[in-house]
Scaffold this motif. Structure first.
Motif, mmCIF file in Angstrom:
data_model
loop_
_atom_site.group_PDB
_atom_site.id
_atom_site.type_symbol
_atom_site.label_atom_id
_atom_site.label_comp_id
_atom_site.label_asym_id
_atom_site.label_seq_id
_atom_site.Cartn_x
_atom_site.Cartn_y
_atom_site.Cartn_z
ATOM 1 N N ASP A 81 -19.417 6.771 17.455
ATOM 2 C CA ASP A 81 -18.355 5.904 16.710
ATOM 3 C C ASP A 81 -16.961 5.625 16.980
ATOM 4 N N SER A 82 -16.328 6.554 17.657
ATOM 5 C CA SER A 82 -14.944 6.486 18.184
ATOM 6 C C SER A 82 -14.436 7.647 18.946
ATOM 7 N N PHE A 83 -13.585 7.541 19.651
ATOM 8 C CA PHE A 83 -12.936 8.639 20.316
ATOM 9 C C PHE A 83 -11.445 8.707 20.505
ATOM 10 N N THR A 84 -10.671 9.757 20.236
ATOM 11 C CA THR A 84 -9.222 9.880 20.286
ATOM 12 C C THR A 84 -8.903 10.853 21.299
ATOM 13 N N ALA A 85 -7.361 10.991 21.856
ATOM 14 C CA ALA A 85 -7.032 11.861 22.663
ATOM 15 C C ALA A 85 -5.867 12.835 22.080
ATOM 16 N N ALA A 86 -5.949 14.025 22.554
ATOM 17 C CA ALA A 86 -4.773 15.004 22.148
ATOM 18 C C ALA A 86 -4.196 15.719 23.171
ATOM 19 N N ARG A 87 -2.967 16.332 23.076
ATOM 20 C CA ARG A 87 -2.361 17.291 23.837
ATOM 21 C C ARG A 87 -2.901 18.774 23.478
ATOM 22 N N SER A 88 -3.292 19.127 22.273
ATOM 23 C CA SER A 88 -3.874 20.335 21.832
ATOM 24 C C SER A 88 -4.635 20.234 20.880
ATOM 25 N N GLY A 97 -3.656 24.564 24.148
ATOM 26 C CA GLY A 97 -3.055 23.422 25.133
ATOM 27 C C GLY A 97 -3.861 23.184 26.271
ATOM 28 N N THR A 98 -3.507 22.152 27.089
ATOM 29 C CA THR A 98 -3.887 21.923 28.362
ATOM 30 C C THR A 98 -2.833 21.212 29.319
ATOM 31 N N ASP A 99 -2.957 21.364 30.543
ATOM 32 C CA ASP A 99 -2.269 20.444 31.530
ATOM 33 C C ASP A 99 -2.979 19.182 31.444
ATOM 34 N N ASN A 100 -4.147 18.785 31.063
ATOM 35 C CA ASN A 100 -4.907 17.455 31.154
ATOM 36 C C ASN A 100 -4.742 16.884 29.752
ATOM 37 N N LEU A 101 -5.846 16.382 29.156
ATOM 38 C CA LEU A 101 -6.164 15.942 28.088
ATOM 39 C C LEU A 101 -7.486 16.155 27.129
ATOM 40 N N PHE A 102 -7.200 16.365 26.038
ATOM 41 C CA PHE A 102 -8.401 16.673 25.321
ATOM 42 C C PHE A 102 -8.950 15.243 24.761
ATOM 43 N N LEU A 103 -9.988 15.241 25.027
ATOM 44 C CA LEU A 103 -10.982 13.730 24.694
ATOM 45 C C LEU A 103 -11.882 14.233 23.397
ATOM 46 N N ILE A 104 -11.761 13.764 22.446
ATOM 47 C CA ILE A 104 -12.580 14.116 21.073
ATOM 48 C C ILE A 104 -13.341 12.720 20.909
ATOM 49 N N TYR A 159 -16.183 17.640 22.330
ATOM 50 C CA TYR A 159 -14.617 17.878 22.943
ATOM 51 C C TYR A 159 -14.704 17.958 24.471
ATOM 52 N N PHE A 160 -13.677 16.995 25.206
ATOM 53 C CA PHE A 160 -13.939 17.479 26.542
ATOM 54 C C PHE A 160 -12.275 17.649 27.045
#
Length: 216
Positions: A81-88, A97-104, A159-160
């Motif tokens: 349906d959709s996706f977004t990104a987050a820092r934590s 937290g992550t040094d990369n990116l969380f993809l939801i 979550y990635f």
């Protein structure tokens, strides 16, 4: 596979009174030779099947689509349906937290005839690298914990945790959990996120500061 032709040697018929019997014996021998050739060919096919590599035997049957499209894989249907990104991520009272990116990835699914659980998906990059969904989020907070029911849409998230550089051209691959016995041509759904270089940079440049896994 190369099959060696089997030569059948038929004894020459005897002269005289035994001549008619000799012809009959030759015909029978030729028939026996044909039967034996078929048996050997079937055996060769069986041997090759038994020696099929695990990769060949377990190759999935992939159905492809794009974001927002319901992709029917016969046993189940998936819609990204959709996706977004987050820092934590905020999960179970903890902030991850992550040094990369969380993809939801927000996903909906239904089955065709019987209930299924979906496996945790894989993010497939343009150059063929595979990223499994992060194990830093409990699976019971993902769609994998929900029974996918016949003809009833259910929704959830996966979550990635990935570097932003892998997002252009990325696809998400959904499938069923692995079984003890390898099943040939198990269905899977591969959905293109529709991110080119520009779109991926835009997504990575403006992620949410904190995304809650408890978010409904």
């Amino acid at each position: 596979m190369t099959t060696t032709e089997q030569r059948t040697v038929v004894a020459p018929a005897r002269r005289g009174g035994g001549r008619r019997a000799g012809r009959g014996q030759g015909a029978g021998g030729r028939l026996l030779g044909v039967v034996m050739g078929l048996v050997l060919l079937a055996a060769a096919v069986a041997v090759q099947t038994l020696h099929m590599t695990e990769g060949q035997e377990g190759d999935p049957l992939t159905y492809t689509g794009v974001k927002g499209e319901a992709v029917d894989a016969r046993r189940f249907t998936v819609r990204l349906d959709s996706f977004t990104a987050a820092r934590s991520l905020q999960s179970s009272g903890n902030t991850l937290g992550t040094d990369n990116l969380f993809l939801i990835v927000n996903t909906s699914a239904k089955s065709s005839r019987e209930p299924y659980h979906l496996a945790q998906p894989v993010l497939l990059t343009a150059d063929g690298k595979r990223f499994t969904a992060t194990d830093r989020v409990n699976s019971d907070l993902t769609l994998a914990n929900t029974w996918v029911q016949p003809d009833i849409w259910v929704s959830g998230r996966f979550y990635f945790e990935v570097p932003p550089s892998v997002l252009p051209g990325a696809r998400v691959v959904f499938g069923l959990p692995n079984k003890t016995l390898v099943e040939s041509y198990q269905p899977e759904v591969e959905v293109d996120l529709g991110l080119d270089e520009k779109g991926a940079r835009k997504l990575a440049a403006s992620p949410q500061d904190v995304y809650s896994t408890d978010k409904k």
